[in-house]
Design an enzyme around this catalytic site. Structure first.
Site, mmCIF file in Angstrom:
data_model
loop_
_atom_site.group_PDB
_atom_site.id
_atom_site.type_symbol
_atom_site.label_atom_id
_atom_site.label_comp_id
_atom_site.label_asym_id
_atom_site.label_seq_id
_atom_site.Cartn_x
_atom_site.Cartn_y
_atom_site.Cartn_z
ATOM 1 N N ASP A 135 43.696 40.475 37.130
ATOM 2 C CA ASP A 135 44.232 40.560 38.484
ATOM 3 C C ASP A 135 44.853 39.202 38.774
ATOM 4 O OD1 ASP A 135 44.793 40.922 41.132
ATOM 5 O OD2 ASP A 135 42.773 41.537 41.727
ATOM 6 N N ALA A 179 46.978 37.436 41.579
ATOM 7 C CA ALA A 179 47.490 37.619 42.940
ATOM 8 C C ALA A 179 47.989 36.314 43.559
ATOM 9 C CB ALA A 179 46.404 38.221 43.827
ATOM 10 N N TRP A 186 36.470 39.503 44.287
ATOM 11 C CA TRP A 186 37.066 40.005 45.536
ATOM 12 C C TRP A 186 36.304 41.276 45.920
ATOM 13 C CZ3 TRP A 186 41.563 43.782 45.958
ATOM 14 C CH2 TRP A 186 42.057 43.829 47.268
ATOM 15 N N LYS A 216 51.397 37.080 48.178
ATOM 16 C CA LYS A 216 51.177 35.680 48.527
ATOM 17 C C LYS A 216 52.321 34.800 48.089
ATOM 18 C CE LYS A 216 46.861 37.291 49.030
ATOM 19 N NZ LYS A 216 46.359 38.611 48.719
HETATM 20 C C1 LMR Z 1 41.795 38.212 50.725
HETATM 21 O O1 LMR Z 1 40.995 38.202 49.784
HETATM 22 O O2 LMR Z 1 41.542 37.675 51.828
HETATM 23 C C2 LMR Z 1 43.111 38.879 50.549
HETATM 24 O O3 LMR Z 1 43.251 39.347 49.250
HETATM 25 C C3 LMR Z 1 43.393 39.890 51.571
HETATM 26 C C4 LMR Z 1 42.608 41.132 51.421
HETATM 27 O O4 LMR Z 1 43.225 42.198 51.391
HETATM 28 O O5 LMR Z 1 41.384 41.079 51.339
#
Ligand code: LMR
Length: 409
Positions: A223, A225, A142, A258
């Site tokens: 992590d 999520a 991410w 989520k």
């Molecule tokens: C994403 O990866 O799209 C989500 O986790 C939202 C974000 O805050 O980036």
């Protein structure tokens, strides 16, 4: 003095905030704006990771609505909770994520503003404990992981993760790279539903990761999520439970955005698992201290709703059923898209889309082709070709499949 016009002297002075430099835009958030600005009716949003139903709405979940109504009737104060948030929230979330994998009295936990808040506090804890710690992150991960680490001045080491050929995990590469970690380093892992690729480890592979962690002495940070969006609420927590039960220390950042659909309520939990109650006390006090420094008390509304749902049998059942509906709809879209691509391409090379889990799949194409699909077809995916599968519906799947083939992916 008197004849110097007011403001002139002021203008001569170098202003405090003139030194600010423009920060790089967040690619995911910039894409959200581009999508909003696109006037085409036919546009398809596969960008930011939010769940959408077939009509494109990110609904408030049924159990959340009911809990909100009950809360409105029952809540008689908005006074501060505690720096760690309401302990009942920690208890309920620890149960959801870890079940009884580790003894409760070895887990320190604080509520945080969303999963990102938990990630940020975890990084700060790492830096406080070990200023020279390096954080190993999957390549890719991410983007905000890397952004926050850079912002805090923590060294980032990338480990191989995604195999561009198979669109699965490059497990051998990953293991080779993780063996370079040392005691005092941290290895960041995605508990389930890897973001941005959708490619995940199986339990045998997780077991091997645990062995490397124990051999090297590196501390895992997980992590998580998207619990419930991959193979099920219990299945998606299995890796996190295995790791927590097998290493002497670990950090876990959990998000409720989520799986409870409460994105804007900013609801997350940071857990620090240690091996004894004495260490736990120090972790608990330090996490509370970090909360106090950064924002004081964590937000409560979302955390309270989550606690109510998890502690009430009827609400919990309804929530679990809805998470299953959401998961099922994403799996259905995956199967449909993989099938459609097979039909159009006459090959099985897109089969990975049905194998991936969670909201995302990385298509594995170039930013140029991603841009081409956006310009020609109004399809918005992240530049690294991450698609939010939940942004599709039965009608848009064939449109996407055709655009992918037309772009020569
Ligand atoms: C994403 O990866 O799209 C989500 O986790 C939202 C974000 O805050 O980036």
């Amino acid at each position: 003095m008197g004849d110097v016009p007011h403001g002139t002297r002021r203008n001569r002075r170098r202003l405090m905030f003139e030194t600010l430099e423009k920060r790089p835009a967040d690619g995911i958030l910039a894409l959200m704006q581009m999508y909003k600005d696109d006037p085409r009716q036919t546009k398809i949003d596969l960008g930011v990771g939010v769940y959408k139903d077939a009509t494109g709405l990110t609904p408030v979940m049924r159990a959340i609505k009911t809990a909100e109504q009950q809360l409105w009737e029952q809540e008689n104060t908005k006074v501060y909770t505690g720096l760690a948030g309401d302990p009942a929230f920690s208890d309920a979330m620890i149960k959801l994520v870890l079940s009884d994998a580790v003894a409760r009295d070895t887990i320190a936990a604080v509520a945080t503003p969303g999963g990102t808040g938990a990630v940020r506090q975890a990084f700060e804890l790492i830096q406080m404990a070990r200023p020279a710690a390096r954080v190993f992150v999957s390549d890719p991960t991410w983007p905000n992981h890397i952004s926050i680490l850079g912002y805090l001045g923590i060294e980032v080491v990338r480990y191989r993760y995604f195999d561009d050929e198979s669109r699965g995990v490059d497990f051998d590469g990953m293991m080779e790279d993780l063996r370079q970690a040392k005691a005092g380093d941290v290895v960041l892992l995605h508990g389930c539903c890897h973001n941005p690729t959708g490619a995940n480890l199986n339990m045998t592979e997780w077991q091997a990761v645990v062995e490397v962690l124990n051999d090297t002495g590196a501390v895992p940070m997980i992590d998580i999520a998207y619990q419930g969006f991959g193979d099920g609420l219990e299945e998606d927590a299995a890796a996190t439970r295995l790791v927590a039960a097998s290493v002497p220390e670990c950090l876990i950042a959990a998000s409720c955005s989520k799986n409870f659909g409460i994105y804007r309520e900013r609801t997350g939990l940071l857990m620090a698992v240690s091996r004894n109650a004495e260490a736990r006390k120090l972790h608990q006090d330090t996490l509370a201290f970090l909360n106090r420094q950064n924002f004081s008390f964590p937000p409560d509304h979302g955390a309270r709703l989550v606690t109510m749902i998890l502690n009430d049998e009827a609400l919990r059942q309804d929530w679990m059923a809805e998470v299953e509906e959401v998961r099922g709809s994403m799996l259905g879209l995956r199967t449909q898209l993989a099938g459609e691509l097979q039909r159009l391409s006459g090959s099985d090379r897109f089969g990975f889309i049905a194998q991936h889990r969670g909201m995302f799949s990385r298509l594995g194409t170039t930013p140029q082709k991603v841009e081409e699909m956006r310009e020609k077809n109004g399809i918005y995916m992240v530049a690294d070709s991450r698609m939010n599968i939940a942004g599709l519906n039965a009608e848009t799947v064939p449109i996407l499949a055709k655009a992918i083939i037309d772009a020569g992916v």
